[in-house]
Design a protein around this motif. Structure first.
Motif, PDB file in Angstrom:
ATOM      1  N   ARG A  79      77.674  80.724  62.970  1.00  0.00           N
ATOM      2  CA  ARG A  79      78.494  81.982  62.957  1.00  0.00           C
ATOM      3  C   ARG A  79      78.357  82.656  61.303  1.00  0.00           C
ATOM      4  NH1 ARG A  79      84.496  81.698  63.499  1.00  0.00           N
ATOM      5  NH2 ARG A  79      84.394  80.821  61.772  1.00  0.00           N
ATOM      6  N   ASP A  80      78.940  81.478  60.504  1.00  0.00           N
ATOM      7  CA  ASP A  80      78.997  82.117  59.013  1.00  0.00           C
ATOM      8  C   ASP A  80      77.862  81.812  58.230  1.00  0.00           C
ATOM      9  OD1 ASP A  80      81.761  82.609  59.925  1.00  0.00           O
ATOM     10  OD2 ASP A  80      82.491  80.788  58.851  1.00  0.00           O
ATOM     11  N   TYR A  81      76.759  81.487  58.797  1.00  0.00           N
ATOM     12  CA  TYR A  81      75.480  81.202  58.047  1.00  0.00           C
ATOM     13  C   TYR A  81      75.503  80.118  57.053  1.00  0.00           C
ATOM     14  CZ  TYR A  81      74.317  85.349  60.680  1.00  0.00           C
ATOM     15  OH  TYR A  81      74.049  86.052  61.672  1.00  0.00           O
ATOM     16  N   GLY A  82      76.300  79.301  56.990  1.00  0.00           N
ATOM     17  CA  GLY A  82      76.782  78.173  56.161  1.00  0.00           C
ATOM     18  C   GLY A  82      77.403  78.547  54.703  1.00  0.00           C
ATOM     19  N   CYS A  83      78.192  79.772  54.910  1.00  0.00           N
ATOM     20  CA  CYS A  83      78.736  80.220  53.813  1.00  0.00           C
ATOM     21  C   CYS A  83      80.209  79.945  53.589  1.00  0.00           C
ATOM     22  CB  CYS A  83      78.859  81.746  53.683  1.00  0.00           C
ATOM     23  SG  CYS A  83      77.248  82.299  53.369  1.00  0.00           S
TER      24      CYS A  83
END
Length: 129
Positions: free
Chosen positions: A59-63
């Motif tokens: 969901r957060d693209y690993g951020c």
């Protein structure tokens, strides 16, 4: 500024030099000893935690939700469970860098918890007087 001379470990029959809190490295207490495992604290298995981490990472693209940087490595409750945050709610979970973001957030939460505890103690003392 002068420093104290080195001392021996406070444990009986130990002749090693003390490094911290009057104990040698071999007799230092284990961090978080006695703290329940995450499965007990949050009521879910490690497999469930890994699954939630994968879903949040996608969901957060690993951020990191704190600094926005990439390659965040830990799953974190945005609102701590101890303060009413939901343990399994995806809206309350985010990825965070272990250093420095997680360490700084934990320090802020600890200060806030200490402040609340002092307020509660003061209020209870005021009621008894």
């Amino acid at each position: 500024m002068p420093t104290a001379p080195p001392t021996r470990c406070a444990r009986v029959d130990c002749y090693e030099m003390a490094t911290k809190r009057g104990l040698c490295d071999g007799h230092q207490p284990e961090p978080w000893r006695g703290r329940p495992a995450p499965s007990k604290r949050y009521g879910m298995s490690s497999g469930t935690m890994r699954s939630l981490k994968r879903r949040v990472a996608m969901r957060d693209y690993g951020c990191c939700y704190v600094c926005g940087g990439e390659d965040a490595d830990e799953l974190e409750h945005i609102v701590p469970v101890s303060q009413g945050g939901a343990a399994r709610d995806l809206d309350n979970l985010g990825l965070i860098h272990s250093e420095p973001c997680h360490r700084e957030k934990t320090a802020r939460e600890a200060l806030e918890g200490s402040r609340r505890a002092r307020e509660i103690k003061t209020q209870s003392q005021d009621r008894t007087q």
